[in-house]
Design an enzyme around this catalytic site. Structure first.
Site, PDB file in Angstrom:
ATOM      1  N   TYR A 162       0.833  -1.211   0.000  1.00 26.83           N
ATOM      2  CA  TYR A 162       0.000   0.000   0.000  1.00 26.83           C
ATOM      3  C   TYR A 162       0.870   1.266   0.000  1.00 26.83           C
ATOM      4  O   TYR A 162       0.642   2.189  -0.788  1.00 26.83           O
ATOM      5  CB  TYR A 162      -0.890  -0.065   1.244  1.00 26.83           C
ATOM      6  CG  TYR A 162      -1.857   1.073   1.436  1.00 26.83           C
ATOM      7  CD1 TYR A 162      -3.012   1.170   0.662  1.00 26.83           C
ATOM      8  CD2 TYR A 162      -1.648   2.027   2.430  1.00 26.83           C
ATOM      9  CE1 TYR A 162      -3.928   2.195   0.874  1.00 26.83           C
ATOM     10  CE2 TYR A 162      -2.548   3.048   2.647  1.00 26.83           C
ATOM     11  CZ  TYR A 162      -3.687   3.132   1.867  1.00 26.83           C
ATOM     12  OH  TYR A 162      -4.589   4.152   2.084  1.00 26.83           O
ATOM     13  N   LYS A 166       0.936   4.045  -2.884  1.00 22.65           N
ATOM     14  CA  LYS A 166       0.370   5.339  -2.512  1.00 22.65           C
ATOM     15  C   LYS A 166       1.358   6.471  -2.787  1.00 22.65           C
ATOM     16  O   LYS A 166       0.978   7.527  -3.287  1.00 22.65           O
ATOM     17  CB  LYS A 166      -0.038   5.334  -1.029  1.00 22.65           C
ATOM     18  CG  LYS A 166      -1.385   4.659  -0.783  1.00 22.65           C
ATOM     19  CD  LYS A 166      -2.441   5.172  -1.722  1.00 22.65           C
ATOM     20  CE  LYS A 166      -3.844   5.145  -1.179  1.00 22.65           C
ATOM     21  NZ  LYS A 166      -4.843   5.525  -2.208  1.00 22.65           N
TER      22      LYS A 166
HETATM   23  N1  LIG Z   1      -9.870   6.444   5.369  1.00 23.91           N
HETATM   24  C1  LIG Z   1      -8.655   6.889   5.610  1.00 23.91           C
HETATM   25  O1  LIG Z   1      -8.312   7.318   6.696  1.00 23.91           O
HETATM   26  C2  LIG Z   1      -7.650   6.908   4.498  1.00 23.91           C
HETATM   27  C3  LIG Z   1      -6.333   7.260   4.815  1.00 23.91           C
HETATM   28  C4  LIG Z   1      -5.418   7.359   3.796  1.00 23.91           C
HETATM   29  C5  LIG Z   1      -5.806   7.098   2.499  1.00 23.91           C
HETATM   30  N2  LIG Z   1      -7.087   6.705   2.236  1.00 23.91           N
HETATM   31  C6  LIG Z   1      -7.445   6.419   0.849  1.00 23.91           C
HETATM   32  O2  LIG Z   1      -8.669   7.058   0.545  1.00 23.91           O
HETATM   33  C7  LIG Z   1      -9.347   6.293  -0.464  1.00 23.91           C
HETATM   34  C8  LIG Z   1     -10.773   6.013  -0.033  1.00 23.91           C
HETATM   35  O3  LIG Z   1     -10.736   5.177   1.093  1.00 23.91           O
HETATM   36  P1  LIG Z   1     -11.943   5.010   2.118  1.00 23.91           P
HETATM   37  O4  LIG Z   1     -11.329   5.042   3.458  1.00 23.91           O
HETATM   38  O5  LIG Z   1     -13.052   5.925   1.805  1.00 23.91           O
HETATM   39  O6  LIG Z   1     -12.330   3.474   1.817  1.00 23.91           O
HETATM   40  P2  LIG Z   1     -13.710   2.739   1.427  1.00 23.91           P
HETATM   41  O7  LIG Z   1     -13.446   1.275   1.427  1.00 23.91           O
HETATM   42  O8  LIG Z   1     -14.816   3.255   2.269  1.00 23.91           O
HETATM   43  O9  LIG Z   1     -13.952   3.216  -0.068  1.00 23.91           O
HETATM   44  C9  LIG Z   1     -13.170   2.759  -1.139  1.00 23.91           C
HETATM   45  C10 LIG Z   1     -14.086   2.492  -2.296  1.00 23.91           C
HETATM   46  O10 LIG Z   1     -13.290   2.072  -3.433  1.00 23.91           O
HETATM   47  C11 LIG Z   1     -14.019   1.074  -4.113  1.00 23.91           C
HETATM   48  N3  LIG Z   1     -13.125   0.262  -4.935  1.00 23.91           N
HETATM   49  C12 LIG Z   1     -12.213  -0.636  -4.524  1.00 23.91           C
HETATM   50  N4  LIG Z   1     -11.603  -1.208  -5.578  1.00 23.91           N
HETATM   51  C13 LIG Z   1     -12.130  -0.633  -6.690  1.00 23.91           C
HETATM   52  C14 LIG Z   1     -11.897  -0.800  -8.077  1.00 23.91           C
HETATM   53  N5  LIG Z   1     -10.998  -1.685  -8.541  1.00 23.91           N
HETATM   54  N6  LIG Z   1     -12.608  -0.041  -8.956  1.00 23.91           N
HETATM   55  C15 LIG Z   1     -13.534   0.845  -8.508  1.00 23.91           C
HETATM   56  N7  LIG Z   1     -13.807   1.015  -7.196  1.00 23.91           N
HETATM   57  C16 LIG Z   1     -13.116   0.288  -6.295  1.00 23.91           C
HETATM   58  C17 LIG Z   1     -14.667   0.252  -3.012  1.00 23.91           C
HETATM   59  O11 LIG Z   1     -15.759  -0.505  -3.509  1.00 23.91           O
HETATM   60  C18 LIG Z   1     -15.062   1.332  -2.028  1.00 23.91           C
HETATM   61  O12 LIG Z   1     -16.388   1.769  -2.233  1.00 23.91           O
HETATM   62  C19 LIG Z   1      -8.503   5.047  -0.703  1.00 23.91           C
HETATM   63  O13 LIG Z   1      -7.667   5.247  -1.824  1.00 23.91           O
HETATM   64  C20 LIG Z   1      -7.677   4.951   0.557  1.00 23.91           C
HETATM   65  O14 LIG Z   1      -6.472   4.249   0.343  1.00 23.91           O
HETATM   66  C21 LIG Z   1      -8.018   6.603   3.209  1.00 23.91           C
END
Ligand SMILES: NC(=O)c1ccc[n+]([C@@H]2O[C@H](COP(=O)([O-])OP(=O)(O)OC[C@H]3O[C@@H](n4cnc5c(N)ncnc54)[C@H](O)[C@@H]3O)[C@@H](O)[C@H]2O)c1
Length: 299
Positions: A162, A166
């Site tokens: 990851y 990232k």
């Molecule tokens: N939540 C956090 O604190 C956090 C921190 C750092 C980075 N992020 C990043 O933010 C982004 C959103 O994360 P989140 O926390 O809202 O997670 P989440 O799981 O709630 O949402 C991610 C969404 O991406 C969709 N997804 C996964 N694979 C896919 C694909 N191949 N094609 C299309 N859609 C796909 C999933 O179905 C899901 O709805 C991610 O990239 C995550 O790595 C989140």
């Protein structure tokens, strides 16, 4: 006047849950035509469910907005952009947000865990961006927001796959910023912290309440707006805090390029690591300028 997205077509990947859903709802409420992309799989990338994107589209429409659901995987990014073109005739903004987690420490990492995370985060963002960029160049306007993570910027135990992908997204963003500069295309990276199903396993309930995804979306919308000149930037954001992160470089030490030893490096180690009078380079040209300042090269 409130920042408005009327007549703008915005693609948000992974918009069925968490951060992406919050971004899509905000864009929809501000007048954008939104492509709500979501594969609808599990947090670790298994399965699919088209109804996940449909639900968000229904919410946007119920509030008077305009949106279309797209159930493709980001690894088929060209299909997602084609959906924007077929439905709304253009693409102005791409928010690369889709993500999964397959946390394992490096010595336990399987090739499958590595490849899946690479496919969704890095190849997926590349495929969507690659498909959208020519249209943005041609119309002389476009905005990208990449979603990195503190795990990418700083590294994090158990997240080799990851964190590698990232941070690579920020590399992609910086190069799109360079290649898009003369064409009205801007690209920035956010490192969010928000309560979501991906974070549910690592945060307690009180922290989850504070870290609303809705506290991340205003930055995403601002970076996507006409009025924002920022490009190539990296921002940390969460729970009502937004901050910019940049590279810092020490003045460093110079050696004779004709020949120097590991002992010379050891002797200069303190100077190499001394961040007083640090600079903040922003391009490879800054690297060449620093190298050229070597007194051994200048007689
Ligand atoms: N939540 C956090 O604190 C956090 C921190 C750092 C980075 N992020 C990043 O933010 C982004 C959103 O994360 P989140 O926390 O809202 O997670 P989440 O799981 O709630 O949402 C991610 C969404 O991406 C969709 N997804 C996964 N694979 C896919 C694909 N191949 N094609 C299309 N859609 C796909 C999933 O179905 C899901 O709805 C991610 O990239 C995550 O790595 C989140």
């Amino acid at each position: 006047m409130a920042l408005d997205f009327t007549d703008k077509v915005v693609v948000v990947t992974g918009a069925g849950n968490g951060l992406g859903k919050s971004h899509a709802l905000l864009f929809g409420a501000r007048g954008a035509k939104v492509v709500v992309n979501d594969l609808g799989g599990s947090g670790s990338g298994e399965g699919s469910d088209a109804s996940v994107a449909d639900g968000v589209v229904a919410e946007i429409k119920a509030s008077g907005g305009d949106a279309v659901a797209n159930p493709d995987s980001v690894t088929d990014g060209d299909k997602i952009i084609q959906c924007a073109l077929d439905t709304f005739g253009r693409v102005d903004v791409v928010v690369n947000n889709a993500g999964i987690l397959r946390d394992k420490s490096l010595h336990k990492m399987s090739d499958d865990d590595w490849d899946m995370v690479y496919e969704v985060h890095l190849r997926g963002a590349y495929k969507v961006s690659r498909a959208a960029f020519p249209h943005m160049r041609d119309q002389g306007y476009g905005r990208f927001v990449m979603t990195t993570s503190a795990a990418g910027i700083y590294g994090n135990f158990g997240q080799a796959n990851y964190s590698a992908c990232k941070l690579a997204l920020h590399g992609l963003s910086q190069t799109i910023a360079a290649e898009g500069r003369a064409k009205g295309v801007k690209s920035n990276t956010i490192a969010p912290i928000a309560a979501s199903r991906l974070m549910g396993t690592v945060m307690d309930e009180d922290a989850m309440k504070l870290l609303r995804p809705e506290s991340v979306s205003p930055l995403v919308a601002y970076l996507s707006h006409d009025s924002c000149d920022a490009t190539g930037g990296l921002f940390e954001v969460g729970a009502g805090w937004i901050s910019r992160v940049r590279w810092e470089r020490s003045q460093g030490a110079f050696f004779d390029p004709a020949g120097f030893s590991p002992d010379d490096v050891e002797a200069a180690w303190e100077q190499i690591n001394d961040f007083s009078d640090a600079t903040h380079p922003t391009s490879p040209a800054d690297t060449f300028r620093a190298i050229q300042a070597n007194p051994h090269l200048n007689g």
